[in-house]
Write a protein that holds these residues in place. Structure first.
Motif, PDB file in Angstrom:
ATOM      1  N   UNK A 316      52.766  -2.090  35.153  1.00 21.98           N
ATOM      2  CA  UNK A 316      53.394  -3.580  35.587  1.00 21.98           C
ATOM      3  C   UNK A 316      51.680  -4.126  35.255  1.00 21.98           C
ATOM      4  N   UNK A 317      51.095  -3.359  34.227  1.00 18.91           N
ATOM      5  CA  UNK A 317      49.782  -4.423  34.563  1.00 18.91           C
ATOM      6  C   UNK A 317      49.703  -5.108  33.369  1.00 18.91           C
ATOM      7  N   UNK A 318      48.980  -6.350  33.364  1.00 19.84           N
ATOM      8  CA  UNK A 318      49.182  -7.174  31.908  1.00 19.84           C
ATOM      9  C   UNK A 318      48.163  -5.928  30.657  1.00 19.84           C
ATOM     10  N   UNK A 319      49.102  -6.478  29.445  1.00 16.69           N
ATOM     11  CA  UNK A 319      48.837  -5.464  28.355  1.00 16.69           C
ATOM     12  C   UNK A 319      46.782  -5.070  28.481  1.00 16.69           C
ATOM     13  N   UNK A 320      46.511  -6.450  28.360  1.00 15.46           N
ATOM     14  CA  UNK A 320      44.711  -6.514  28.367  1.00 15.46           C
ATOM     15  C   UNK A 320      44.348  -5.732  29.186  1.00 15.46           C
ATOM     16  N   UNK A 321      44.976  -5.279  30.679  1.00 14.31           N
ATOM     17  CA  UNK A 321      44.323  -4.577  31.576  1.00 14.31           C
ATOM     18  C   UNK A 321      44.827  -3.435  31.419  1.00 14.31           C
ATOM     19  N   UNK A 322      45.606  -3.553  30.649  1.00 15.95           N
ATOM     20  CA  UNK A 322      45.888  -1.811  30.547  1.00 15.95           C
ATOM     21  C   UNK A 322      45.451  -0.906  30.334  1.00 15.95           C
ATOM     22  N   UNK A 323      44.924  -2.332  28.619  1.00 14.56           N
ATOM     23  CA  UNK A 323      44.246  -1.336  27.101  1.00 14.56           C
ATOM     24  C   UNK A 323      43.014  -1.157  27.958  1.00 14.56           C
ATOM     25  N   UNK A 324      42.252  -2.133  29.129  1.00 12.28           N
ATOM     26  CA  UNK A 324      40.919  -1.575  28.833  1.00 12.28           C
ATOM     27  C   UNK A 324      40.794  -0.854  30.071  1.00 12.28           C
ATOM     28  N   UNK A 325      42.491  -0.123  30.786  1.00 13.19           N
ATOM     29  CA  UNK A 325      41.765   0.710  31.886  1.00 13.19           C
ATOM     30  C   UNK A 325      42.396   2.133  31.008  1.00 13.19           C
ATOM     31  N   UNK A 326      43.266   2.182  30.166  1.00 14.07           N
ATOM     32  CA  UNK A 326      42.452   3.143  29.175  1.00 14.07           C
ATOM     33  C   UNK A 326      42.104   3.664  28.107  1.00 14.07           C
ATOM     34  N   UNK A 327      41.045   2.722  27.932  1.00 12.78           N
ATOM     35  CA  UNK A 327      40.374   2.641  27.080  1.00 12.78           C
ATOM     36  C   UNK A 327      38.858   3.374  27.894  1.00 12.78           C
ATOM     37  N   UNK A 328      38.538   2.464  29.405  1.00 16.49           N
ATOM     38  CA  UNK A 328      37.240   3.583  30.218  1.00 16.49           C
ATOM     39  C   UNK A 328      37.667   4.610  30.658  1.00 16.49           C
ATOM     40  N   UNK A 329      39.215   5.104  30.619  1.00 18.01           N
ATOM     41  CA  UNK A 329      39.561   6.484  31.170  1.00 18.01           C
ATOM     42  C   UNK A 329      39.951   7.466  29.671  1.00 18.01           C
ATOM     43  N   UNK A 330      39.282   7.040  28.506  1.00 13.40           N
ATOM     44  CA  UNK A 330      39.383   7.651  27.442  1.00 13.40           C
ATOM     45  C   UNK A 330      38.195   7.975  26.963  1.00 13.40           C
ATOM     46  N   UNK A 331      37.625   6.785  27.042  1.00  9.46           N
ATOM     47  CA  UNK A 331      35.580   6.777  27.213  1.00  9.46           C
ATOM     48  C   UNK A 331      34.690   7.886  28.009  1.00  9.46           C
ATOM     49  N   UNK A 332      35.818   7.954  29.297  1.00 14.18           N
ATOM     50  CA  UNK A 332      34.849   8.903  29.944  1.00 14.18           C
ATOM     51  C   UNK A 332      35.840  10.202  30.038  1.00 14.18           C
ATOM     52  N   UNK A 333      36.498  10.453  29.241  1.00 17.52           N
ATOM     53  CA  UNK A 333      37.018  11.965  28.109  1.00 17.52           C
ATOM     54  C   UNK A 333      37.914  12.650  29.761  1.00 17.52           C
ATOM     55  N   UNK A 334      38.558  11.748  30.468  1.00 13.02           N
ATOM     56  CA  UNK A 334      39.285  11.707  31.147  1.00 13.02           C
ATOM     57  C   UNK A 334      41.386  12.033  30.496  1.00 13.02           C
ATOM     58  N   UNK A 335      41.050  10.937  29.259  1.00 12.69           N
ATOM     59  CA  UNK A 335      42.882  10.602  29.308  1.00 12.69           C
ATOM     60  C   UNK A 335      42.424  10.637  27.746  1.00 12.69           C
ATOM     61  N   UNK A 336      42.909  11.485  26.611  1.00 13.75           N
ATOM     62  CA  UNK A 336      42.974  11.543  25.133  1.00 13.75           C
ATOM     63  C   UNK A 336      44.625  10.606  24.960  1.00 13.75           C
TER      64      UNK A 336
END
Length: 1021
Positions: A316-336
């Protein structure tokens, strides 16, 4: 700000694992040569299993190998049924669409249970559960993979077996046991440190360890030098030795923890780290921005993979905020990001588990509720084949019984439709747990027609009738039986019968007693008759119903195998009548096969066979899997029982095609076993031995016992007594002792007598005969009784004159004689056997009368049983010689021995060949034919026999076992004309049957190897 967080922690350099890679590449080479390979790759969490598989897969792809990966899916501690197989098959279909389509041809509907893209899986609408559904699905899956890998090397990788559902484990075990051909490598990985003493994967690993075809590869931790190389790859620079020592000590060589510690050290957090490596994983997550941490927690509770749309609905985040959060988690090698989809997962499951474990209880429930609500609002957010299971899991872990109960029941229906009966049972047990907690209004709104496949007592339930707790117990009992959890199923039936009590519904109680009968037999705790008897008492006097028909059908089937007779015939007739009245067509067809068998046993042979042929035709048209298998097993068995072996072989050949095509592995095993018996009767022993060996390659114990019994028969006739004795012991072990049946016990007794006699143990042979005579021979067992009596009297006759044989012989012969007077003959083959037994009784008393043996020979000359005919011809020759035959009689004896020797040589029946040679030697007879001195022998041996060109072609086909119909098709003549040619050939060769003609053709080497293949047409008729 995010610079340090985005640092890559995976080493671009693959470190070590040379030995393990060598094993994998060796398996790939063996598979490329046509030898399928199975490997289990184990190691603790984080040790590098996935990286090793990726390295191997990359190398395999460079060699044009097709690689398909599938992983077990965990959803809130629940496994998704068949998830790794579905994913791997989907990948194969994407890479090889035409090949997979061709391999699945004709069985798309069944295989759609694993791969929905192939079509729509069939759903049974008649309220009857599919007894062989799981085995059929497993067999079809194995054969699909073999066909796809027939012309190319295929690697199937199934990851994270420690999360596998029971159905996946069962399918993997079946696949590893039955792979026989194809350029296929199957690699399954599992987390070794999670396999505690009670982990469900542990028994499977122990079972697979016993298979010589399965190799285990255990992945160990890195040594210090390998850790140093890994750090150099991660840091892109040579690491400081002190840092290497510290990280090696803290990680203990675990590759994943080496990565995490390297990143933490680079971020300057070395001194502030907790001693717990699990805390280390959380430290990295907690360094993320708040939105990224929140998304990570949501993904952790959603399962091993979460689709983007579902994640967006829950976050339930704004789409831009969700994508940014995912980008950070992926960039940190936490998520793929998932490579072949639109979802996300944790780079390593250890991190997901750490994050999930760190959630508060209320937080976990709230996240599961939001997942469930999002999925209910838009079911398309997840793939269809996992939707029901995931929704059920989310609602269950949200602790909402009102929502969870119908969701769990719906998931159980989906699991049943995929033949995932283990998961169905688990879900039904969960539904029972939720039953009392769910509101009355929710329970009253549930309908049996939506959630139950078995509907005791009436075969269907009105839409207005609410689902009852007993309906869940009924479903669970069947699911437990079908998935092999018989102990659990037995407890469920006990609970159901306790709830029903003395005043409960008698039909429903009878249905549960039928289930108990099946379970008791499956658990080897009895023959199930006591439970069936209870069910019969409960339905007696009640109006016709489906349960009533099923109880009668079960009773008739049980009696057919254990105590055939008038009562069994009556039960079968009433079962047919009741099934027709209530429209239970499957029960009717099934019991009509039983009825046909019992009619033949009662002497109404032609009518009984007509009934069975009619059922066979109907079930083939409707493709009723279980009944197709049974019709191609029972019908040829009865044909063999009345001496129509050639006709039985025709039905059995059809049966092989049907059972293979439909994936009926157990039925196929029985078909092979029966085919071996009929081929043995026809004198085709090499093919009979191959058929018996094929029966023994299957998984079911009783067909294996039948195969061992048939091989023992062949080895005994060939003179390999030690091998026969070993196979006899194997057959007894396969059959067990909990459920004695005449069709198994009497042939085993016959073998026991034959082996004991061959080993000079006459007293043991007599003991076996005495036990058989004490038990008696009920109607329908004459096909087994006559060979047993024959083996016993032959043993007595052969032992005549030995000191050990005199005492007790009179009692034995008297017992046999009294039994012969009461035993049914009916079919010509058993009339012949009666004459043979009576002749052997005379021989055992020292009387060899040519007239008596001539009648026996005449009786067998009209039958296609070359080995038996050769044996009685040998005895007739002996009787002629012992009686002091004149020159004409000696000539006849010589010809009889010559024919017997030809058959014995062709079959490899050494004891018979030795007996014939010894008798000829004692009588000074020459068995080799002398050439006619008056005329030179024709250069063509076929010409010497006086055969025409067309007869030559026909004999060539007879020699390779073709029937008249097959000969007619191949030579473009009518079956009647083919029959006339065969009759003329038999007359010219001076033989009585096709088997002898074939034996003579082989013995005289009339045709070169391969001459039995398709012939050029032409020549005169």
């Amino acid at each position: 700000m995010l610079g340090n967080v985005e640092m890559r922690s995976v080493s671009p350099v693959f470190v070590g694992r040379a030995d393990e890679l060598a094993v994998l590449h060796d398996a790939l080479s063996r598979a490329a040569a046509g030898e399928p390979q199975a490997l289990l790759l184990g190691g603790e969490a984080g040790v590098g299993k996935t990286r090793l598989v990726e390295e191997f897969a990359t190398a395999a792809c460079r060699e044009s190998t097709v690689v398909a990966l599938g992983g077990c899916v965990e959803i809130g501690a629940d496994g998704l049924p068949f998830a790794p197989f579905s994913t791997a098959l989907r990948s194969l279909r994407r890479q090889l669409p035409d090949e997979v389509t061709a391999a699945a041809d004709g069985q798309e509907a069944e295989l759609a249970r694993l791969l929905p893209e192939l079509g729509e899986a069939p759903r049974r609408l008649d309220g009857r559960h599919d007894e062989e559904g799981t085995a059929r699905l497993f067999e079809l899956t194995a054969r699909l993979l073999e066909r796809v890998a027939a012309d190319r090397t295929v690697v199937v990788v199934l990851e994270d077996l420690h999360w596998a559902d029971a159905s996946t484990r069962h399918l993997l075990a079946y696949l590893f046991r039955t792979l026989r051909r194809g350029r296929l490598v199957v690699v399954a990985t599992y987390r070794a440190d999670d396999i505690h003493r009670r982990h469900p994967l542990r028994p499977l690993l122990a079972e697979l360890d016993r298979l010589r075809t399965v190799r285990r590869v255990e992945l160990g931790r890195f040594n210090r030098a390998e850790v140093a190389r890994q750090l150099a790859g991660i840091l892109a620079a040579e690491p400081d030795p002190t840092e290497v020592d510290e990280i090696f000590e803290r990680s203990d060589g675990n590759a994943f923890f080496v990565e995490e510690l390297a990143v933490a050290a680079q971020e300057g957090c070395r001194t502030g780290l907790s001693d717990s490596l699990r805390d280390l994983l959380l430290v990295r997550v907690e360094k993320l921005p708040e939105d990224a941490q929140r998304v990570a927690r949501i993904v952790a509770e959603g399962g091993s993979t979460v689709e983007y749309g579902l994640l967006a609905a829950v976050a339930r985040l704004p789409e831009d905020d969700l994508i940014e959060a995912l980008r950070v988690a992926v960039g940190a090698n936490i998520l793929l990001a998932v490579p072949d989809g639109d979802g996300y997962r944790f780079r390593h499951s250890l991190v997901r588990e750490a994050v999930s474990d760190d959630l508060l209880p209320g937080e976990r429930s709230r996240l599961n509720r939001r997942y469930a609500e999002a999925l209910e609002a838009d079911p398309t957010l997840v793939p269809a084949d996992g939707r029901a299971t995931r929704l059920a899991s989310y609602w269950y872990h949200a602790h909402d019984a009102a929502k969870a109960l119908p969701a769990v029941l719906h998931a159980s229906v989906e699991a049943r439709g995929r033949h995932a009966h283990s998961e169905q049972l688990r879900l039904l047990e969960r539904a029972m747990e939720l039953w009392d907690a769910a509101p009355d209004a929710v329970r009253d709104g549930l309908r049996p027609v939506d959630y139950a496949e078995v509907y005791p007592p009436c075969g269907c339930a009105p839409e207005t009738t609410p689902l009852r707790y007993l309906d869940l117990l009924a479903e669970a009992a069947v699911a437990g039986r079908l998935c092999g959890e018989r102990e659990r199923a037995l407890k469920i039936t006990k609970r159901a019968l306790h709830l029903l009590g003395e005043d409960g519904d008698p039909l429903r109680a009878a249905w549960f007693w039928v289930q108990r009968s099946l379970l008791v037999q499956g658990l080897a705790r009895g023959d199930g008759w006591k439970e069936l008897g209870t069910a019969q008492k409960l339905v007696r006097g009640l109006p016709p119903s489906e349960v009533h028909a099923e109880v009668l059908a079960m009773a008739a089937g049980w009696s057919m195998l254990h105590e055939p007779g008038p009562e069994a015939l009556s039960d079968a007739q009433r079962a047919v009548e009741y099934a027709r009245m209530v429209g239970a067509e499957d029960i009717e067809l099934n019991v009509r096969l039983t009825l046909g068998t019992l009619m033949v046993d009662a002497g109404d042979t032609e009518a009984g066979l007509a009934e069975m042929y009619a059922v066979k035709e109907q079930v083939e048209k409707r493709s009723l899997a279980t009944l197709v298998g049974r019709s191609h097993v029972n019908l040829p068995s009865i044909l063999e029982g009345v001496g129509r072996s050639r006709e039985a072989v025709t039905v059995l050949r059809e049966g092989l095609e049907f059972t293979r095509k439909m994936g009926l592995s157990e039925s196929e095993a029985w078909v092979w076993r029966n085919l071996s018996e009929s081929l043995f009767s026809l004198g085709e022993w090499h093919e009979a031995a191959e058929a018996a060996a094929n029966a023994m390659r299957r998984q079911s114990a009783r067909p294996c016992g039948g195969g061992a019994q048939q091989l023992a028969d062949i080895e005994r006739a060939r003179g390999a007594v030690a091998d026969a004795a070993r196979l006899l012991a194997d057959a007894r072990a396969f059959y067990g002792t909990h459920d004695p049946q005449p069709q198994n016990d009497l042939p085993l007794a016959t073998l026991t007598i034959g082996v004991a006699a061959a080993e000079g143990r006459l007293l043991d042979a007599r003991d076996e005969l005495r036990q058989a005579l004490d038990s008696g021979f009920p109607p329908g067992t004459q096909r087994f009784a006559w060979p047993l009596l024959l083996a016993a009297v032959i043993a007595e006759a052969d032992a005549r004159g030995l000191p050990v044989a005199d005492e007790g012989r009179a009692e034995v012969l008297s017992g046999v004689f009294e039994t012969v007077k009461k035993l049914t003959t009916g079919a010509p083959v058993w009339v012949a056997y009666e004459k043979w037994v009576r002749a052997e009784l005379h021989r055992a008393e020292g009387v060899l009368e040519p007239g008596t043996w001539s009648e026996v020979v005449t009786a067998f000359e009209s039958l296609e049983r070359p080995y038996d005919l050769a044996r009685v011809r040998h005895r007739l020759a002996e009787a002629l010689l012992v009686s002091g035959a004149d020159e004409e009689g000696r000539d006849r004896a010589t010809e009889l021995l010559r024919l017997a020797a030809a058959v014995a040589d062709h079959l490899g029946a050494r004891p018979l060949a030795d007996s014939v040679a010894l008798l000829a030697q004692r009588a000074r007879l020459t068995l080799a034919r002398a050439p006619e001195p008056s005329a030179p022998a024709p250069s063509d041996p076929v010409e010497a026999l006086g055969l025409t060109s067309r007869e030559r072609d026909v004999l060539r086909l007879v020699a390779v076992g073709r029937s008249n119909r097959q000969i007619a098709e191949e030579l473009f003549i009518s079956p009647k004309t083919a029959s006339v040619h065969v009759s003329n050939i038999l007359a010219k060769l001076g033989v009585s049957g096709r088997g002898e003609a074939a034996a003579l053709a082989h013995r005289l080497r009339l045709f070169p190897p391969g001459a039995g293949e398709r012939l050029p047409v032409g020549g005169s008729g």
